[in-house]
Design an enzyme around this catalytic site. Sequence first.
Site, PDB file in Angstrom:
ATOM      1  CG  PHE A  50       0.309  -7.642  -5.862  1.00 44.32           C
ATOM      2  CD1 PHE A  50      -0.177  -8.930  -5.700  1.00 44.32           C
ATOM      3  CD2 PHE A  50       0.710  -6.942  -4.738  1.00 44.32           C
ATOM      4  CE1 PHE A  50      -0.239  -9.518  -4.435  1.00 44.32           C
ATOM      5  CE2 PHE A  50       0.655  -7.523  -3.471  1.00 44.32           C
ATOM      6  CZ  PHE A  50       0.174  -8.809  -3.328  1.00 44.32           C
TER       7      PHE A  50
ATOM      8  CG  ASP B 222      -0.924   0.073  -4.749  1.00 44.00           C
ATOM      9  OD1 ASP B 222      -0.017   0.404  -3.966  1.00 44.00           O
ATOM     10  OD2 ASP B 222      -1.432  -1.069  -4.756  1.00 44.00           O
TER      11      ASP B 222
ATOM     12  CE  LYS C  46       4.966  -4.560   0.035  1.00 44.27           C
ATOM     13  NZ  LYS C  46       4.171  -4.657  -1.178  1.00 44.27           N
TER      14      LYS C  46
HETATM   15  C1  LIG Z   1       2.748  -5.148  -1.188  1.00 43.46           C
HETATM   16  C2  LIG Z   1       1.775  -4.428  -2.004  1.00 43.46           C
HETATM   17  C3  LIG Z   1       0.423  -4.343  -1.614  1.00 43.46           C
HETATM   18  C4  LIG Z   1      -0.136  -5.085  -0.416  1.00 43.46           C
HETATM   19  O1  LIG Z   1       0.478  -4.717   0.778  1.00 43.46           O
HETATM   20  P1  LIG Z   1       0.298  -5.705   2.054  1.00 43.46           P
HETATM   21  O2  LIG Z   1       0.958  -4.941   3.170  1.00 43.46           O
HETATM   22  O3  LIG Z   1       1.029  -6.976   1.719  1.00 43.46           O
HETATM   23  O4  LIG Z   1      -1.137  -5.920   2.258  1.00 43.46           O
HETATM   24  C5  LIG Z   1      -0.428  -3.602  -2.401  1.00 43.46           C
HETATM   25  N1  LIG Z   1       0.002  -2.968  -3.496  1.00 43.46           N
HETATM   26  C6  LIG Z   1       1.295  -3.032  -3.912  1.00 43.46           C
HETATM   27  C7  LIG Z   1       1.716  -2.295  -5.132  1.00 43.46           C
HETATM   28  C8  LIG Z   1       2.218  -3.774  -3.176  1.00 43.46           C
HETATM   29  O5  LIG Z   1       3.478  -3.857  -3.594  1.00 43.46           O
END
Ligand SMILES: *Cc1c(COP(=O)(O)O)cnc(C)c1O
Length: 433
Positions: A173, A258, A287
């Site tokens: 994701f 990520d 985040k």
């Molecule tokens: C939440 C998340 C994203 C996307 O972040 P957004 O601010 O919702 O665009 C990408 N990678 C990971 C691992 C995430 O948990």
Amino acid sequence: MLTTPAFTSSDTPSDMSSDTSSERSSGRSSASSDRTASLIAREDAFGAHNYHPLDLVIAEASGSWVTDVDGRRYLDCLSAYSAVNQGHAHPRLLAAMARQASRVTLTSRAFRNEQLGAFCEALATRCGMDMVLPMNTGAEAVETAIKAARRWGYRVKGIPQDRAEIIAFANNFHGRTTTLVGFSSEAAYRADFGPFAPGFTVVPFGDLDAVRRAITGHACAVLVEPIQCEAGVLLPPEGFLRELSALCREQNVLLVADEIQTGLGRTGAWFACDHEDVKPDLYVLGKALSGGCYPVSAVVGRREVLGLFEPGSHGSTFGGNPLACAVALEALAVLEDEQLIARAAQSGAWLGAQLAQLTHPSIVAVRGRGLIWAIELREPARPWAEALQRRGVLCKETHGTVLRLSPPLGTSREDLAFLVKQLQHVFEQHQAE
Ligand SMILES: *Cc1c(COP(=O)(O)O)cnc(C)c1O
């Protein structure tokens, strides 16, 4: 001390001023008040239905607790997908935000602002990297990392134009842009959004041999979540990240981590990569970078890669704005000053030991690290999340059958014990049936 209405009303539920106290207390006993029902109806009538939220309407929050419009309190065990690691309404973050908002919020990058340099320095230093490229949402930061990696592939590695390949993992994701969902393995994320961009190869998560086979001379990067949180808190086999990092170095491929959800303390270390002493070429962060106050994301990396952006090559109107930078600087300082990383490690170890003792025929597995845990069930997790909601605990199902638990990092032992007690109750109650 600056005061603005939005930030001084934390003890008074400003939005509830029209409710009488009797209405509010009666709301406590009824399943769902008229007020809750009408707010939900309005949202459903005028808002697109791209989420399936639990049926409560949050009015305010503080620390690890949120309060709904009917005055019910809940322990927040989602933390906005780990954006609120520092806790809701952190007084230092609210103060930094109010202070900066009253000075200047947005300059665009056409002009310089007072906060950007300090933010980039603090974040680069914290990451042990050279440079920062600030964006807003997580998805934008991943997109930025993809651009950086491809550019490095063409200009440094010498990959022929438009042939660069990025290796990603099944169940990933990385966000919701068309490029990112194009290499998702989740049908719901992709359905009817194509055509998708080429240039991505997807291999099974944790399978080093599959990565090795997928790396061709045109590979510029491997994009990995050190723990796949959205997929259900999936941890790769022990040693996988270390071996992946070594393989990338050997093959002259960038390792892009990520850490939008796993970074900034969630797993009991600054970065989930730290557990295997891995230093990626690029971190992607978001985040908790703002403690949930504001969308702030960034790519952090070596000069050899991020130095390849020249004026005009990339940008964002809000990226690196002074309000974002001031909040993020404070959010990093709070993680450090309150030792939230060490606290996540300690209380997470305790929580994990408690969760491991839960017994129920529906529980398939309990897994996690630091303060992110999953209880995988044999059946849909949604009814369990709803049962927990009725007992004052908020969490959300992920990937259908998994309950994810990720409270704010400073959540007290007492509050975590409350969570464990409610879990025990819910599982015991349903065992008896
Ligand atoms: C939440 C998340 C994203 C996307 O972040 P957004 O601010 O919702 O665009 C990408 N990678 C990971 C691992 C995430 O948990």
